[in-house]
Enzyme design. Structure first.
Site, PDB file in Angstrom:
ATOM      1  CG  LEU A 198      47.743   7.514  -9.801  1.00 52.54           C
ATOM      2  CD1 LEU A 198      46.966   8.022  -9.756  1.00 52.54           C
ATOM      3  CD2 LEU A 198      48.975   7.068 -11.233  1.00 52.54           C
ATOM      4  CG  ASP A 199      44.833   5.228  -4.242  1.00 52.23           C
ATOM      5  OD1 ASP A 199      46.025   6.905  -3.798  1.00 52.23           O
ATOM      6  OD2 ASP A 199      44.138   5.879  -4.290  1.00 52.23           O
ATOM      7  CB  ILE A 200      49.352   0.759  -4.308  1.00 53.66           C
ATOM      8  CG1 ILE A 200      49.755  -0.004  -4.398  1.00 53.66           C
ATOM      9  CG2 ILE A 200      48.184  -0.260  -3.681  1.00 53.66           C
ATOM     10  CD1 ILE A 200      50.825  -1.557  -3.715  1.00 53.66           C
ATOM     11  CG  ASP A 201      45.039  -0.825  -4.923  1.00 52.93           C
ATOM     12  OD1 ASP A 201      45.873  -1.979  -5.199  1.00 52.93           O
ATOM     13  OD2 ASP A 201      43.935  -0.937  -4.167  1.00 52.93           O
ATOM     14  CB  SER A 202      45.617   4.203  -8.963  1.00 52.74           C
ATOM     15  OG  SER A 202      44.104   4.543  -7.899  1.00 52.74           O
TER      16      SER A 202
END
Length: 333
Positions: A198-202
């Site tokens: 899961l992306d750092i911005d998600s």
């Protein structure tokens, strides 16, 4: 007539037939060159010689021999149809490959009634594999944790100064609504790994597990588990538009559902629909790096918010951001 003078040569020197006194005498037994008569064969054109390969220096040959010794010869797998025991156990859903290797070393795996303890053992696909109950007991003690990941944490190992999400798995962050019967111990953090990024911005549902079977089920090569996301978007052509759904053509939506390529490969069909005027609902069966963000960019959309709300049959639900709970015994992905 003038009288001829008699010339006496020094003893031991043969008479020379050449008028030039500087010419050296022939060496004894030296071959005598004779003029050869040219024939028709000599006038015929000579066939062209095949080009010779360029010769390297002696150092080139030495280096080639050293390189040949430095590169190991790959071990060829038998062509009789046998496969690695750990691979077969993984394919049959008995364990992950890592678990299989651990169980083999422990002596907990039998093939046709005989215990196998050597890693790399190859067996026939039709042979009967039996697992010792001790292995199943150990497997049952492994936990799976559901975390609501906030923005600013990475899914796996720490990188670029950002902490991994697993640091949030602490007793004080356990959700008070968790009904699982387990008491948290430090052992539950041992070999706890994310099953899917899961992306750092998600934000949203992140699964951390000690169970290799669950990891393979969620992110294995043949995994077909659905992942659901809520994605807030903005039109690149009309960034000021509040009703984004009204300015996005239906052709772009069809492309999001099927027809896009990433990394040189076509994407699997996806379910994409409008959740509201600014938010899309994505349901995927694959998880390429930053896939949803890249898909949206290809059709002129910018992702400004992304949240994962479901993996298989397990939903994020009311789990607060930054908190975690155990996967209950009755839950299945």
């Amino acid at each position: 007539m003038s009288e001829r003078r008699k010339i006496t040569l020094p003893a031991g020197k043969p008479a020379s037939t050449d008028a030039d006194p500087r010419r050296k005498p022939l060496r004894p037994n030296a071959p005598v060159k004779r003029n050869r008569v040219r024939t028709a064969e000599d006038s015929a054109p000579r066939p062209e010689r095949a080009p010779q390969p360029e010769r390297g220096t002696p150092g080139d040959a030495t280096r080639a021999r050293q390189d040949a010794r430095a590169v190991p010869t790959p071990r060829q797998a038998p062509e009789d149809g046998r496969v690695r025991l750990s691979k077969l156990m993984s394919e049959q859903g008995l364990s992950s490959r890592r678990e299989a290797d651990d169980w083999i070393e422990q002596g907990w795996v039998s093939v046709d009634g005989e215990v196998v303890t050597e890693l790399g053992t190859r067996v026939w696909p039709h042979q009967q594999i039996t697992i010792d109950p001790m292995a199943h007991a150990q497997q049952a003690q492994r936990v799976t944790i559901l975390l609501h990941k906030p923005i600013g944490y990475v899914s796996g190992q720490a990188e670029d100064g950002y902490e991994p999400a697993v640091v949030l798995v602490r007793p004080e962050n356990r959700w008070e609504g968790d009904t699982a019967p387990w008491q948290f111990t430090r052992g539950h953090l041992n070999k706890l790994a994310p099953a899917g990024r899961l992306d750092i911005d998600s934000t949203g549902l992140l699964v951390l597990t000690q169970d290799g079977r669950i990891a393979r089920h969620l992110i294995g090569e043949d995994a077909l588990v659905e992942k659901e996301y809520l994605v807030r978007v903005q039109s690149m052509a009309q960034p000021e538009a509040e009703n984004v759904s009204a300015v996005v053509p239906e052709e772009a939506m069809e492309q999001l559902r099927y027809g896009l390529w990433l990394d040189g490969k076509p994407l699997k069909p996806a379910k994409v629909s409008w959740q509201n005027e600014q938010q899309l609902r994505f349901v995927l069966r694959e998880g390429k790096k930053r896939q949803i963000r890249r898909m949206c960019e290809l059709v002129g959309l910018k992702v400004v918010g992304l949240k994962r709300v479901r993996m298989g049959q397990v939903v994020l639900g009311k789990l607060p951001q930054g908190q975690w709970r155990y996967l209950r015994p009755d839950e299945r992905f």
